[in-house]
Scaffold this motif. Sequence first.
Motif, PDB file in Angstrom:
ATOM      1  N   ALA A  46      64.333  25.409  15.071  1.00 53.99           N
ATOM      2  CA  ALA A  46      64.142  26.439  16.088  1.00 53.99           C
ATOM      3  C   ALA A  46      65.323  27.395  16.116  1.00 53.99           C
ATOM      4  CB  ALA A  46      63.945  25.795  17.460  1.00 53.99           C
ATOM      5  N   LEU A  47      66.541  26.860  16.025  1.00 54.73           N
ATOM      6  CA  LEU A  47      67.727  27.718  16.023  1.00 54.73           C
ATOM      7  C   LEU A  47      67.782  28.601  14.779  1.00 54.73           C
ATOM      8  CD1 LEU A  47      70.450  25.249  17.379  1.00 54.73           C
ATOM      9  CD2 LEU A  47      69.376  27.165  18.591  1.00 54.73           C
ATOM     10  N   LEU A  48      67.390  28.052  13.640  1.00 58.99           N
ATOM     11  CA  LEU A  48      67.371  28.854  12.415  1.00 58.99           C
ATOM     12  C   LEU A  48      66.383  30.006  12.532  1.00 58.99           C
ATOM     13  CD1 LEU A  48      67.585  26.089   9.635  1.00 58.99           C
ATOM     14  CD2 LEU A  48      69.375  27.704  10.345  1.00 58.99           C
ATOM     15  N   ALA A  49      65.195  29.725  13.088  1.00 59.01           N
ATOM     16  CA  ALA A  49      64.212  30.796  13.282  1.00 59.01           C
ATOM     17  C   ALA A  49      64.739  31.854  14.244  1.00 59.01           C
ATOM     18  CB  ALA A  49      62.900  30.207  13.797  1.00 59.01           C
ATOM     19  N   LEU A  50      65.415  31.413  15.306  1.00 59.94           N
ATOM     20  CA  LEU A  50      65.964  32.346  16.285  1.00 59.94           C
ATOM     21  C   LEU A  50      67.042  33.228  15.664  1.00 59.94           C
ATOM     22  CD1 LEU A  50      66.093  33.261  19.279  1.00 59.94           C
ATOM     23  CD2 LEU A  50      67.833  31.485  19.625  1.00 59.94           C
ATOM     24  N   VAL A  51      67.957  32.619  14.906  1.00 56.60           N
ATOM     25  CA  VAL A  51      69.038  33.374  14.268  1.00 56.60           C
ATOM     26  C   VAL A  51      68.475  34.360  13.251  1.00 56.60           C
ATOM     27  CG1 VAL A  51      71.038  33.161  12.737  1.00 56.60           C
ATOM     28  CG2 VAL A  51      70.783  31.610  14.679  1.00 56.60           C
ATOM     29  N   PHE A  78      69.600  38.995  20.784  1.00 55.74           N
ATOM     30  CA  PHE A  78      69.316  37.595  21.118  1.00 55.74           C
ATOM     31  C   PHE A  78      68.249  37.507  22.200  1.00 55.74           C
ATOM     32  CE2 PHE A  78      73.196  36.292  18.897  1.00 55.74           C
ATOM     33  CZ  PHE A  78      72.815  35.054  18.396  1.00 55.74           C
ATOM     34  N   TYR A  79      68.349  38.374  23.176  1.00 55.86           N
ATOM     35  CA  TYR A  79      67.360  38.385  24.268  1.00 55.86           C
ATOM     36  C   TYR A  79      65.967  38.710  23.721  1.00 55.86           C
ATOM     37  CZ  TYR A  79      64.702  40.386  28.145  1.00 55.86           C
ATOM     38  OH  TYR A  79      63.718  40.701  29.038  1.00 55.86           O
ATOM     39  N   TYR A  80      65.878  39.735  22.872  1.00 57.45           N
ATOM     40  CA  TYR A  80      64.587  40.133  22.325  1.00 57.45           C
ATOM     41  C   TYR A  80      64.002  39.014  21.449  1.00 57.45           C
ATOM     42  CZ  TYR A  80      61.136  42.581  19.479  1.00 57.45           C
ATOM     43  OH  TYR A  80      59.980  42.952  18.848  1.00 57.45           O
ATOM     44  N   ALA A  81      64.860  38.390  20.636  1.00 59.80           N
ATOM     45  CA  ALA A  81      64.383  37.309  19.764  1.00 59.80           C
ATOM     46  C   ALA A  81      63.850  36.140  20.589  1.00 59.80           C
ATOM     47  CB  ALA A  81      65.511  36.839  18.840  1.00 59.80           C
ATOM     48  N   THR A  82      64.532  35.834  21.684  1.00 64.67           N
ATOM     49  CA  THR A  82      64.118  34.697  22.512  1.00 64.67           C
ATOM     50  C   THR A  82      62.770  34.951  23.178  1.00 64.67           C
ATOM     51  OG1 THR A  82      66.434  34.157  22.960  1.00 64.67           O
ATOM     52  CG2 THR A  82      64.778  33.203  24.431  1.00 64.67           C
ATOM     53  N   VAL A  83      62.621  36.111  23.823  1.00 63.45           N
ATOM     54  CA  VAL A  83      61.366  36.381  24.538  1.00 63.45           C
ATOM     55  C   VAL A  83      60.219  36.627  23.554  1.00 63.45           C
ATOM     56  CG1 VAL A  83      62.559  37.294  26.560  1.00 63.45           C
ATOM     57  CG2 VAL A  83      61.877  38.859  24.721  1.00 63.45           C
ATOM     58  N   THR A  84      60.543  37.075  22.342  1.00 59.85           N
ATOM     59  CA  THR A  84      59.492  37.313  21.357  1.00 59.85           C
ATOM     60  C   THR A  84      58.993  36.009  20.756  1.00 59.85           C
ATOM     61  OG1 THR A  84      60.395  39.483  20.795  1.00 59.85           O
ATOM     62  CG2 THR A  84      58.926  38.473  19.193  1.00 59.85           C
ATOM     63  N   LEU A  85      59.916  35.149  20.334  1.00 54.36           N
ATOM     64  CA  LEU A  85      59.505  33.882  19.716  1.00 54.36           C
ATOM     65  C   LEU A  85      58.810  32.964  20.707  1.00 54.36           C
ATOM     66  CD1 LEU A  85      62.515  32.995  17.360  1.00 54.36           C
ATOM     67  CD2 LEU A  85      60.309  34.001  16.772  1.00 54.36           C
ATOM     68  N   SER A  86      59.221  33.029  21.970  1.00 55.66           N
ATOM     69  CA  SER A  86      58.581  32.186  22.984  1.00 55.66           C
ATOM     70  C   SER A  86      57.309  32.809  23.538  1.00 55.66           C
ATOM     71  CB  SER A  86      59.553  31.906  24.130  1.00 55.66           C
ATOM     72  OG  SER A  86      59.932  33.116  24.769  1.00 55.66           O
ATOM     73  N   ASN A 104      58.251  43.450  12.318  1.00 58.65           N
ATOM     74  CA  ASN A 104      57.635  42.579  13.322  1.00 58.65           C
ATOM     75  C   ASN A 104      56.334  41.967  12.819  1.00 58.65           C
ATOM     76  OD1 ASN A 104      58.401  42.414  16.511  1.00 58.65           O
ATOM     77  ND2 ASN A 104      59.530  44.040  15.444  1.00 58.65           N
ATOM     78  N   THR A 105      55.568  42.751  12.092  1.00 54.88           N
ATOM     79  CA  THR A 105      54.273  42.260  11.613  1.00 54.88           C
ATOM     80  C   THR A 105      54.438  41.250  10.484  1.00 54.88           C
ATOM     81  OG1 THR A 105      53.253  44.367  12.191  1.00 54.88           O
ATOM     82  CG2 THR A 105      52.048  42.953  10.652  1.00 54.88           C
ATOM     83  N   LEU A 111      57.605  33.942  11.955  1.00 54.90           N
ATOM     84  CA  LEU A 111      58.660  33.144  12.582  1.00 54.90           C
ATOM     85  C   LEU A 111      58.258  32.706  13.987  1.00 54.90           C
ATOM     86  CD1 LEU A 111      61.869  35.071  11.452  1.00 54.90           C
ATOM     87  CD2 LEU A 111      61.119  32.805  10.719  1.00 54.90           C
ATOM     88  N   ARG A 112      57.511  33.546  14.687  1.00 54.70           N
ATOM     89  CA  ARG A 112      57.011  33.165  16.011  1.00 54.70           C
ATOM     90  C   ARG A 112      56.076  31.957  15.900  1.00 54.70           C
ATOM     91  NH1 ARG A 112      54.463  37.546  17.254  1.00 54.70           N
ATOM     92  NH2 ARG A 112      56.232  38.566  18.274  1.00 54.70           N
ATOM     93  N   VAL A 113      55.214  31.993  14.883  1.00 50.75           N
ATOM     94  CA  VAL A 113      54.301  30.856  14.664  1.00 50.75           C
ATOM     95  C   VAL A 113      55.098  29.598  14.335  1.00 50.75           C
ATOM     96  CG1 VAL A 113      52.452  29.960  13.210  1.00 50.75           C
ATOM     97  CG2 VAL A 113      52.424  32.361  13.938  1.00 50.75           C
TER      98      VAL A 113
END
Length: 361
Positions: A46-51, A78-86, A104-105, A111-113
């Motif tokens: 999860a951290l690797l996907a976020l980074v 970091f904020y955008y990555a967190t709210v996007t992946l979740s 993004n597409t 990565l979100r999946v």
Amino acid sequence: MVRAWRANLREERLSELPGHALVGVVNMPTHTVSPVRAIARRVLFALLALVAVVFVVYLERDGYRDVNGDGLSLLDCFYYATVTLSTTGYGDITPVSETARLVNTVLITPLRVLFLIVLIGTTLEVLTERSRQAFRIQNWRRTVRDHVVVIGFGTKGRSAVNALLAEEDSDPSQVVVVDTDRAALDAASARGLITVHGSATRSDVLRVAGVQRARAVVVAPNRDDTAVLVTLSARELAPKARILVSVREAENVHLLKQSGADQVVVSSETAGRLLGIATRTPRVVDMVEDLLTPETGLAIAERPVEPSEEGGSPRHLSDIVLGLVRNGILYRVDAPEADSLEPGDRLLYVKKVSAGEETVS
């Protein structure tokens, strides 16, 4: 009559079921991972996907629009990555350029999946493990040959398995244990054995265990009447397999011989003889126990006659020979037939086994 017909129908259907339907009946041994390691691995993914998302967004930060209009800082990324992946998606930061939208597409959506898979990994892992078990069961049923089926994993069944695994080139996956006791099957599975849950008195359970293609069947239930029923069913399914049975009472030996057993061991009489011998010569019992324990000390082994030994007497060999097998018949070393060794004979002899060495048979 109707109940019997339904029971037979269920038996016939069991052996024809696909692998996914036998999960829980057949258990293939697996290598388990500790819960702490499994959780740590998921957190790391999860951290690797976020980074990775933070890195991509930060590189293309000029293609994103913030409602504050002051551009994207590293913290904003970091904020955008967190709210996007979740999949929260507040909408305060949005991609506006074609490059950002393409990224993004093509990249952030997969990565979100992946992030969601990590979050619900426990459920998916159960489903994946079930599918993996189904595939392995189906493949095993298609390829298993010349294995050993052990009926009952009590004291006698465990001892039989210990003796089997003490042999050279023994493979735990070539031993199949059939029992109705889940605890016993769990113990067998922990040793790397394949297990089948069900009553061995049912022919269909024996088919699932592959008895029809087994080289040997060890019948070691707790009841003599169960041993007779299992032997009858096993002999019908496997005419060429060697069937070895343990019973408590000697009066049932002839029933098992008639049922198709190749060899019958009377556990109560054997134990009684050893107890009687122990009252006068206890060291004899210790020696017998040593001979029957193949891991260390002395062991009874079997080997073919070497060309240089043909024509000679087994009593003149350096090995302590107890008997020989000729054309499937066992002769004691003092029998007239054992005076001269012939090609194809096999010797039963006493071998010294050191720690870490295994008996060759």
